[in-house]
Motif scaffolding. Structure first.
Motif, PDB file in Angstrom:
ATOM      1  N   TYR A  29       4.762  31.295  61.241  1.00  0.00           N
ATOM      2  CA  TYR A  29       4.792  30.811  59.858  1.00  0.00           C
ATOM      3  C   TYR A  29       4.558  31.962  58.880  1.00  0.00           C
ATOM      4  CZ  TYR A  29       3.517  28.109  55.710  1.00  0.00           C
ATOM      5  OH  TYR A  29       3.453  27.590  54.436  1.00  0.00           O
ATOM      6  N   GLN A  30       3.687  32.886  59.267  1.00  0.00           N
ATOM      7  CA  GLN A  30       3.370  34.016  58.393  1.00  0.00           C
ATOM      8  C   GLN A  30       4.393  35.145  58.496  1.00  0.00           C
ATOM      9  OE1 GLN A  30      -0.761  35.338  58.987  1.00  0.00           O
ATOM     10  NE2 GLN A  30      -1.261  33.276  59.692  1.00  0.00           N
ATOM     11  N   GLY A  31       5.284  35.053  59.465  1.00  0.00           N
ATOM     12  CA  GLY A  31       6.234  36.130  59.688  1.00  0.00           C
ATOM     13  C   GLY A  31       5.596  37.354  60.323  1.00  0.00           C
ATOM     14  N   ALA A  32       4.477  37.138  61.026  1.00  0.00           N
ATOM     15  CA  ALA A  32       3.765  38.249  61.657  1.00  0.00           C
ATOM     16  C   ALA A  32       4.428  38.625  62.982  1.00  0.00           C
ATOM     17  CB  ALA A  32       2.305  37.868  61.898  1.00  0.00           C
ATOM     18  N   PRO A  33       4.494  39.919  63.296  1.00  0.00           N
ATOM     19  CA  PRO A  33       5.140  40.375  64.546  1.00  0.00           C
ATOM     20  C   PRO A  33       4.206  40.222  65.737  1.00  0.00           C
ATOM     21  CG  PRO A  33       4.316  42.262  63.342  1.00  0.00           C
ATOM     22  CD  PRO A  33       4.007  41.054  62.487  1.00  0.00           C
ATOM     23  N   LEU A  34       3.884  38.982  66.060  1.00  0.00           N
ATOM     24  CA  LEU A  34       2.899  38.730  67.104  1.00  0.00           C
ATOM     25  C   LEU A  34       3.377  37.596  67.992  1.00  0.00           C
ATOM     26  CD1 LEU A  34      -0.017  39.722  67.886  1.00  0.00           C
ATOM     27  CD2 LEU A  34      -0.865  37.720  66.639  1.00  0.00           C
ATOM     28  N   GLU A  35       3.473  37.857  69.294  1.00  0.00           N
ATOM     29  CA  GLU A  35       3.848  36.838  70.255  1.00  0.00           C
ATOM     30  C   GLU A  35       2.614  36.418  71.056  1.00  0.00           C
ATOM     31  OE1 GLU A  35       7.001  38.363  72.639  1.00  0.00           O
ATOM     32  OE2 GLU A  35       8.490  38.214  71.033  1.00  0.00           O
ATOM     33  N   VAL A  36       2.709  35.260  71.666  1.00  0.00           N
ATOM     34  CA  VAL A  36       1.591  34.767  72.474  1.00  0.00           C
ATOM     35  C   VAL A  36       2.089  34.452  73.880  1.00  0.00           C
ATOM     36  CG1 VAL A  36       0.398  33.800  70.475  1.00  0.00           C
ATOM     37  CG2 VAL A  36       1.933  32.343  71.785  1.00  0.00           C
ATOM     38  N   GLU A  37       1.176  34.583  74.856  1.00  0.00           N
ATOM     39  CA  GLU A  37       1.550  34.339  76.250  1.00  0.00           C
ATOM     40  C   GLU A  37       0.323  33.888  77.028  1.00  0.00           C
ATOM     41  OE1 GLU A  37       4.431  36.470  79.579  1.00  0.00           O
ATOM     42  OE2 GLU A  37       3.458  37.702  78.045  1.00  0.00           O
ATOM     43  N   HIS A  38       0.512  32.865  77.836  1.00  0.00           N
ATOM     44  CA  HIS A  38      -0.590  32.397  78.675  1.00  0.00           C
ATOM     45  C   HIS A  38      -0.915  33.441  79.726  1.00  0.00           C
ATOM     46  CE1 HIS A  38      -2.811  29.948  81.605  1.00  0.00           C
ATOM     47  NE2 HIS A  38      -3.058  29.131  80.600  1.00  0.00           N
ATOM     48  N   MET A  39      -2.188  33.523  80.071  1.00  0.00           N
ATOM     49  CA  MET A  39      -2.641  34.504  81.056  1.00  0.00           C
ATOM     50  C   MET A  39      -1.850  34.403  82.363  1.00  0.00           C
ATOM     51  SD  MET A  39      -4.770  36.957  81.921  1.00  0.00           S
ATOM     52  CE  MET A  39      -6.208  36.924  80.814  1.00  0.00           C
TER      53      MET A  39
END
Length: 265
Positions: free
Chosen positions: A236-246
């Protein structure tokens, strides 16, 4: 947090998986990668079909009878004396530390819940402390800088930050970067994010900004609720950040899967 005695790996190599409702509904690949990691250690994974939620949403919202009904429906789903692996620190904490206490007025049910709670392990905890895994990694993979997020319940009740740190720091090519707001809540908190949306939104904005300030482009966590919150906020913020489960991150690094194939809600 309690000091826990860890047994040797199960002699018959059999384990149960409690998949959690969030993984089932929103991040099924994390559940599949959990199975892959366990099977890599020579384990046979059993997934009882009748399982649903750990009861935490109802419990933390002040609805103990609803929570008890959810828990009661699942107490007989894990009859064999096998470890129960949970790829979520907050759910594992609920099952291990609260299930038995919820039935204090029903001694027989409480004892059944207590016996089951002793077999509950968060995934990272089980891999490290019971299976004593060693992950060599895949040499040709690109180096990655990641930040670790541990949910409030997982950190305080199950101590899973320690396990996450140990697993990530042992992976070749992976640099774990600490950030200023690492110990703080992401703002999700189950129904907290609905009841206090403004506060929740401010908290996750701080979390995203702090993670981005490290220069890392990936958040790894063992809690899907937090990942959904952080991932959607970053998008939503347009931040260059991805997420991933351990589980998915570990499997990708060990198995050599391309990072572009990871889930990012």
């Amino acid at each position: 947090m309690e000091t826990r005695h860890y047994p040797k790996p199960p002699a018959d190599r059999q384990v149960y998986l409690f998949g959690t409702c969030v993984i089932d509904l929103f991040m099924p690949e994390a559940g599949l990668d959990t199975v892959r990691l366990l099977e890599r250690e020579g384990l046979t994974v059993h997934f009882p079909r009748g399982q649903s939620c750990c009861g935490q949403p109802a419990y933390s919202s002040g609805n103990p009878e609803q929570a008890r009904a959810v828990v009661r429906a699942q107490l007989d789903l894990f009859p064999n004396d096998w470890p129960v692996i949970v790829p979520s620190g907050s759910c594992a904490g609920m099952m291990r530390h609260h299930w038995a206490a919820m039935f204090a007025d029903e001694p027989e049910v409480a004892e059944k819940a207590r016996a089951l709670s002793e077999r509950i392990y968060e995934l990272s905890e089980f891999l490290l402390r019971v299976m004593k895994v060693s992950y060599p990694g895949v040499p040709e993979q690109d180096a990655e800088r990641v930040v670790l997020h541990t949910s409030c319940g997982a950190r305080r009740e199950m101590g899973t930050r320690v396990h996450g740190v140990e697993l990530l720091d042992a992976l070749p090519g992976v640099t774990r970067v600490e950030h200023e707001h690492e110990s703080e809540c992401c703002g999700f908190g189950g129904t907290f994010s609905l009841k206090h949306a403004d506060i929740s939104g401010a908290m996750v904005r701080d979390k995203v900004a702090s993670a981005c300030a490290t220069g890392s482009k990936r958040v790894v966590s063992a809690d899907c609720g937090c990942l959904l919150n952080i991932g959607h906020a970053a998008k939503y913020q347009g931040a260059p950040l991805e997420v991933e489960h351990m589980a998915s991150f570990l499997w990708r690094r060990v198995n050599g899967t391309d990072a572009d194939e990871s889930l990012n809600p």
